[in-house]
Write a protein that holds these residues in place. Structure first.
Motif, PDB file in Angstrom:
ATOM      1  N   ALA A  95      -0.722 -12.539 -14.461  1.00 19.02           N
ATOM      2  CA  ALA A  95      -1.951 -11.763 -14.554  1.00 19.02           C
ATOM      3  C   ALA A  95      -1.814 -10.507 -13.711  1.00 19.02           C
ATOM      4  CB  ALA A  95      -3.143 -12.589 -14.066  1.00 19.02           C
ATOM      5  N   SER A  96      -1.983  -9.356 -14.327  1.00 21.60           N
ATOM      6  CA  SER A  96      -1.960  -8.089 -13.600  1.00 21.60           C
ATOM      7  C   SER A  96      -3.378  -7.838 -13.087  1.00 21.60           C
ATOM      8  CB  SER A  96      -1.498  -6.958 -14.522  1.00 21.60           C
ATOM      9  OG  SER A  96      -1.458  -5.728 -13.839  1.00 21.60           O
ATOM     10  N   TYR A  97      -3.636  -8.199 -11.823  1.00 20.75           N
ATOM     11  CA  TYR A  97      -5.006  -8.251 -11.332  1.00 20.75           C
ATOM     12  C   TYR A  97      -5.392  -7.090 -10.422  1.00 20.75           C
ATOM     13  CZ  TYR A  97      -3.043  -9.983  -6.906  1.00 20.75           C
ATOM     14  OH  TYR A  97      -2.336 -10.109  -5.730  1.00 20.75           O
ATOM     15  N   TYR A  98      -4.462  -6.199 -10.106  1.00 22.89           N
ATOM     16  CA  TYR A  98      -4.783  -5.093  -9.199  1.00 22.89           C
ATOM     17  C   TYR A  98      -3.898  -3.899  -9.517  1.00 22.89           C
ATOM     18  CZ  TYR A  98      -5.145  -2.325  -4.904  1.00 22.89           C
ATOM     19  OH  TYR A  98      -5.329  -1.295  -4.017  1.00 22.89           O
ATOM     20  N   SER A  99      -4.477  -2.710  -9.357  1.00 24.09           N
ATOM     21  CA  SER A  99      -3.693  -1.478  -9.476  1.00 24.09           C
ATOM     22  C   SER A  99      -4.366  -0.385  -8.655  1.00 24.09           C
ATOM     23  CB  SER A  99      -3.567  -1.037 -10.938  1.00 24.09           C
ATOM     24  OG  SER A  99      -4.839  -0.773 -11.495  1.00 24.09           O
ATOM     25  N   ALA A 100      -3.569   0.500  -8.120  1.00 22.35           N
ATOM     26  CA  ALA A 100      -4.077   1.647  -7.354  1.00 22.35           C
ATOM     27  C   ALA A 100      -3.094   2.796  -7.518  1.00 22.35           C
ATOM     28  CB  ALA A 100      -4.249   1.291  -5.884  1.00 22.35           C
ATOM     29  N   VAL A 101      -3.619   3.991  -7.664  1.00 23.99           N
ATOM     30  CA  VAL A 101      -2.780   5.180  -7.809  1.00 23.99           C
ATOM     31  C   VAL A 101      -2.839   5.975  -6.517  1.00 23.99           C
ATOM     32  CG1 VAL A 101      -2.303   7.236  -9.173  1.00 23.99           C
ATOM     33  CG2 VAL A 101      -3.328   5.233 -10.272  1.00 23.99           C
ATOM     34  N   ILE A 102      -1.692   6.171  -5.900  1.00 24.26           N
ATOM     35  CA  ILE A 102      -1.586   6.936  -4.661  1.00 24.26           C
ATOM     36  C   ILE A 102      -0.531   8.026  -4.862  1.00 24.26           C
ATOM     37  CG2 ILE A 102      -2.321   5.033  -3.190  1.00 24.26           C
ATOM     38  CD1 ILE A 102       0.592   4.400  -2.623  1.00 24.26           C
ATOM     39  N   THR A 103      -0.367   8.892  -3.891  1.00 24.08           N
ATOM     40  CA  THR A 103       0.661   9.917  -4.015  1.00 24.08           C
ATOM     41  C   THR A 103       2.040   9.305  -3.775  1.00 24.08           C
ATOM     42  OG1 THR A 103       0.691  10.573  -1.693  1.00 24.08           O
ATOM     43  CG2 THR A 103      -0.999  11.580  -3.090  1.00 24.08           C
ATOM     44  N   ALA A 104       3.062   9.982  -4.255  1.00 24.16           N
ATOM     45  CA  ALA A 104       4.423   9.467  -4.119  1.00 24.16           C
ATOM     46  C   ALA A 104       4.871   9.410  -2.667  1.00 24.16           C
ATOM     47  CB  ALA A 104       5.388  10.338  -4.930  1.00 24.16           C
ATOM     48  N   ALA A 105       4.225  10.191  -1.799  1.00 26.50           N
ATOM     49  CA  ALA A 105       4.620  10.210  -0.390  1.00 26.50           C
ATOM     50  C   ALA A 105       3.942   9.118   0.429  1.00 26.50           C
ATOM     51  CB  ALA A 105       4.292  11.572   0.222  1.00 26.50           C
ATOM     52  N   ASP A 106       2.861   8.538  -0.088  1.00 29.73           N
ATOM     53  CA  ASP A 106       2.149   7.492   0.652  1.00 29.73           C
ATOM     54  C   ASP A 106       2.914   6.174   0.597  1.00 29.73           C
ATOM     55  OD1 ASP A 106      -0.054   8.970   1.508  1.00 29.73           O
ATOM     56  OD2 ASP A 106      -1.059   8.739  -0.429  1.00 29.73           O
ATOM     57  N   ARG A 107       2.780   5.396   1.675  1.00 27.09           N
ATOM     58  CA  ARG A 107       3.439   4.088   1.709  1.00 27.09           C
ATOM     59  C   ARG A 107       2.637   3.082   0.911  1.00 27.09           C
ATOM     60  NH1 ARG A 107       6.416   1.919   6.976  1.00 27.09           N
ATOM     61  NH2 ARG A 107       7.065   0.531   5.309  1.00 27.09           N
ATOM     62  N   GLU A 108       3.341   2.308   0.093  1.00 25.83           N
ATOM     63  CA  GLU A 108       2.670   1.302  -0.727  1.00 25.83           C
ATOM     64  C   GLU A 108       2.130   0.153   0.115  1.00 25.83           C
ATOM     65  OE1 GLU A 108       5.827   0.326  -3.330  1.00 25.83           O
ATOM     66  OE2 GLU A 108       5.929   2.338  -4.210  1.00 25.83           O
ATOM     67  N   ALA A 109       2.621   0.031   1.344  1.00 24.30           N
ATOM     68  CA  ALA A 109       2.161  -1.048   2.215  1.00 24.30           C
ATOM     69  C   ALA A 109       0.668  -0.958   2.479  1.00 24.30           C
ATOM     70  CB  ALA A 109       2.923  -1.018   3.540  1.00 24.30           C
ATOM     71  N   GLY A 110       0.104   0.258   2.419  1.00 27.64           N
ATOM     72  CA  GLY A 110      -1.314   0.432   2.685  1.00 27.64           C
ATOM     73  C   GLY A 110      -2.218  -0.285   1.714  1.00 27.64           C
ATOM     74  N   ASN A 111      -1.735  -0.576   0.503  1.00 31.28           N
ATOM     75  CA  ASN A 111      -2.543  -1.256  -0.512  1.00 31.28           C
ATOM     76  C   ASN A 111      -2.440  -2.773  -0.464  1.00 31.28           C
ATOM     77  OD1 ASN A 111      -1.696   1.441  -2.580  1.00 31.28           O
ATOM     78  ND2 ASN A 111      -3.805   0.965  -2.046  1.00 31.28           N
ATOM     79  N   VAL A 112      -1.477  -3.296   0.289  1.00 26.43           N
ATOM     80  CA  VAL A 112      -1.199  -4.729   0.233  1.00 26.43           C
ATOM     81  C   VAL A 112      -2.418  -5.564   0.603  1.00 26.43           C
ATOM     82  CG1 VAL A 112       0.174  -6.592   1.253  1.00 26.43           C
ATOM     83  CG2 VAL A 112       1.282  -4.450   0.575  1.00 26.43           C
ATOM     84  N   ALA A 113      -3.103  -5.193   1.684  1.00 29.26           N
ATOM     85  CA  ALA A 113      -4.285  -5.958   2.099  1.00 29.26           C
ATOM     86  C   ALA A 113      -5.426  -5.808   1.096  1.00 29.26           C
ATOM     87  CB  ALA A 113      -4.736  -5.513   3.483  1.00 29.26           C
ATOM     88  N   ASP A 114      -5.570  -4.615   0.511  1.00 24.56           N
ATOM     89  CA  ASP A 114      -6.668  -4.379  -0.435  1.00 24.56           C
ATOM     90  C   ASP A 114      -6.560  -5.249  -1.685  1.00 24.56           C
ATOM     91  OD1 ASP A 114      -8.029  -2.440   1.062  1.00 24.56           O
ATOM     92  OD2 ASP A 114      -6.653  -0.864   0.377  1.00 24.56           O
ATOM     93  N   MET A 115      -5.365  -5.693  -2.017  1.00 22.35           N
ATOM     94  CA  MET A 115      -5.180  -6.522  -3.210  1.00 22.35           C
ATOM     95  C   MET A 115      -5.886  -7.866  -3.098  1.00 22.35           C
ATOM     96  SD  MET A 115      -1.130  -5.807  -3.786  1.00 22.35           S
ATOM     97  CE  MET A 115      -0.514  -4.137  -4.010  1.00 22.35           C
ATOM     98  N   HIS A 116      -6.219  -8.259  -1.883  1.00 26.97           N
ATOM     99  CA  HIS A 116      -6.796  -9.584  -1.660  1.00 26.97           C
ATOM    100  C   HIS A 116      -8.217  -9.506  -1.121  1.00 26.97           C
ATOM    101  CE1 HIS A 116      -2.670 -10.973  -2.194  1.00 26.97           C
ATOM    102  NE2 HIS A 116      -2.322  -9.996  -1.377  1.00 26.97           N
ATOM    103  N   LEU A 117      -8.794  -8.328  -1.174  1.00 33.71           N
ATOM    104  CA  LEU A 117     -10.156  -8.137  -0.693  1.00 33.71           C
ATOM    105  C   LEU A 117     -11.109  -7.987  -1.876  1.00 33.71           C
ATOM    106  CD1 LEU A 117      -9.358  -5.605   2.169  1.00 33.71           C
ATOM    107  CD2 LEU A 117     -10.301  -7.894   2.485  1.00 33.71           C
ATOM    108  N   GLY A 118     -12.070  -8.875  -1.988  1.00 30.57           N
ATOM    109  CA  GLY A 118     -13.071  -8.784  -3.049  1.00 30.57           C
ATOM    110  C   GLY A 118     -12.532  -9.019  -4.437  1.00 30.57           C
ATOM    111  N   ASN A 119     -11.402  -9.729  -4.544  1.00 31.17           N
ATOM    112  CA  ASN A 119     -10.851 -10.006  -5.873  1.00 31.17           C
ATOM    113  C   ASN A 119     -11.494 -11.270  -6.442  1.00 31.17           C
ATOM    114  OD1 ASN A 119      -8.954 -11.125  -7.908  1.00 31.17           O
ATOM    115  ND2 ASN A 119      -7.780  -9.320  -7.382  1.00 31.17           N
ATOM    116  N   PRO A 120     -12.204 -11.164  -7.591  1.00 37.76           N
ATOM    117  CA  PRO A 120     -12.955 -12.313  -8.101  1.00 37.76           C
ATOM    118  C   PRO A 120     -12.152 -13.283  -8.963  1.00 37.76           C
ATOM    119  CG  PRO A 120     -13.410 -10.396  -9.452  1.00 37.76           C
ATOM    120  CD  PRO A 120     -12.439  -9.943  -8.385  1.00 37.76           C
TER     121      PRO A 120
END
Length: 380
Positions: A95-120
């Protein structure tokens, strides 16, 4: 799409996309498909444990045509062209349950915690990324979220280990593997309440982990709160490194789940085949909508695959053959798309009471997402 669609006019498609295909509508559509898939028995065959759920995430860079504030240069890829990075997450049931678009220079690590916040729809107990996602701060945040963070680690022997007591004390007990540094307990104790406040704000949805981390990284000197998160994360990461080194089954599980996300990225390229696989839009909101649409198609195909396989299994009368088929499916994947003609024709004509009925997309989305709208007749 209007030229290859039957039963609906191009103007209706454009009006529906402009007015009703909002980010929230597309997110709800993805969640609905995932919830339906989760209600099936067959997808559970791909879970390693019925009480655990392993998820993984990875980034995929997409070139942006034209000027965009949500696109930057990246040293690794694409080089002399600007790009955005799409960070997506999947679970063991594909199941593809999360996606976020950031700039190519941003670290993908910043989204890791958000993937598990408020996911129903997906409640992960273990999450994996590539090495770049394994920062000390993320280890600390994921521990607060009760998710076991298990990234794939390169050059394991070069990572530093931390402890609460001196190296001499471990050496005196005969340990071969010795810690490199102390943990600053005072730093953690001083900022413990602030760390808890940040995590409560994240869980309540007041802000995102990506925004918090970006703000803390923006200071000229390292922020004291960031130092505290990092120090706490060193404890969690050290414990994980020792377990990762000893536990072969854990390393295999991490590799398997990351291979799934890489396959999902190839699947995404097959779906996003138009416009040379480049963003033709500039704003982050428009890019997010495109990726949500891409996820919707991926989730729909995966659901169809599970439904087809479930029907196929239901027709088998022989128990040995049934067991063999279940074993083959369990060792395989539901992420397959060779049977889908991505450049085919979209048919919106439906039959109701043996009469052709035009499937009015606008009425459906108006019913759910437009204010003070009523349920369209015949759709209940």
């Amino acid at each position: 799409m209007g030229r290859i669609s039957k039963g609906v006019q191009a103007s209706t498609l454009k009006h529906t996309a402009d007015w009703y295909l909002s980010e929230q509508a597309l997110a709800d559509a993805n969640n609905t498909i995932i919830q339906m898939k989760n209600s099936l028995a067959l997808p559970e065959i791909h879970r390693k444990s019925p009480t655990e759920l392993h998820t993984a995430s990875d980034g995929q860079k997409i070139l942006v045509k034209g000027d965009s504030l949500n696109a930057t240069y990246s040293a690794k890829y694409p080089g002399f062209q600007k790009a955005s990075s799409i960070n997506t997450a999947i679970d063991e049931r594909f199941a593809s349950y999360y996606s976020a678009v950031i700039t190519a220079a941003d670290r993908e690590a910043g989204n890791v915690a958000d993937m598990h916040l408020g996911n129903p729809v997906v409640k992960s107990t273990m999450h994996s990324t590539d090495s770049h996602g394994g920062t000390e701060v993320i280890f600390g945040m994921m521990h607060f979220l009760s998710v076991f963070f298990a990234p794939r680690i390169k050059e394991l022997g070069t990572l530093e280990l931390y402890s609460f007591v001196s190296q001499k004390e471990y050496a005196g007990q005969g340990y071969v593997l010795l810690p490199d540094h102390y943990i600053s307990e005072k730093l953690i104790e001083t900022h413990w309440d602030d760390m808890l406040r940040v995590m409560v704000s994240l869980k309540l949805g007041k802000t995102t982990a990506f925004q918090v981390l970006k703000r803390m990284n923006s200071y000229a000197k390292q922020n004291p709160l960031q130092k505290a998160f990092k120090e706490f994360g060193k404890i969690i990461r050290t414990a994980f490194i020792l377990r990762y080194y000893d536990d072969l089954e854990l390393r295999q599980s991490v590799e398997k789940q990351l291979s799934h996300i890489e396959m999902m990225n190839r699947f995404a390229k097959a779906v996003f085949f138009g416009q040379n696989q480049e963003f033709q839009v500039a704003t982050k909101q428009e890019q997010e909508k495109i990726i949500l649409c891409r996820r919707l198609i991926q989730n729909a195909i995966v659901l169809w695959n599970y439904l087809y396989l479930s029907e196929l299994l239901a027709r088998i009368d022989s128990q040995p053959v049934l067991e063999e088929m279940i074993s083959v499916i369990g060792n395989g994947t539901a992420v397959t798309w060779q049977h889908v003609n991505m450049m085919g024709e979209y048919d919106f004509i439906k039959l109701l009471d043996n009469k052709p009925l035009r499937f009015d997309l606008e009425r459906i989305f108006q019913w759910k997402y437009a204010p003070a709208a009523k349920e369209p007749a015949g759709l209940g």
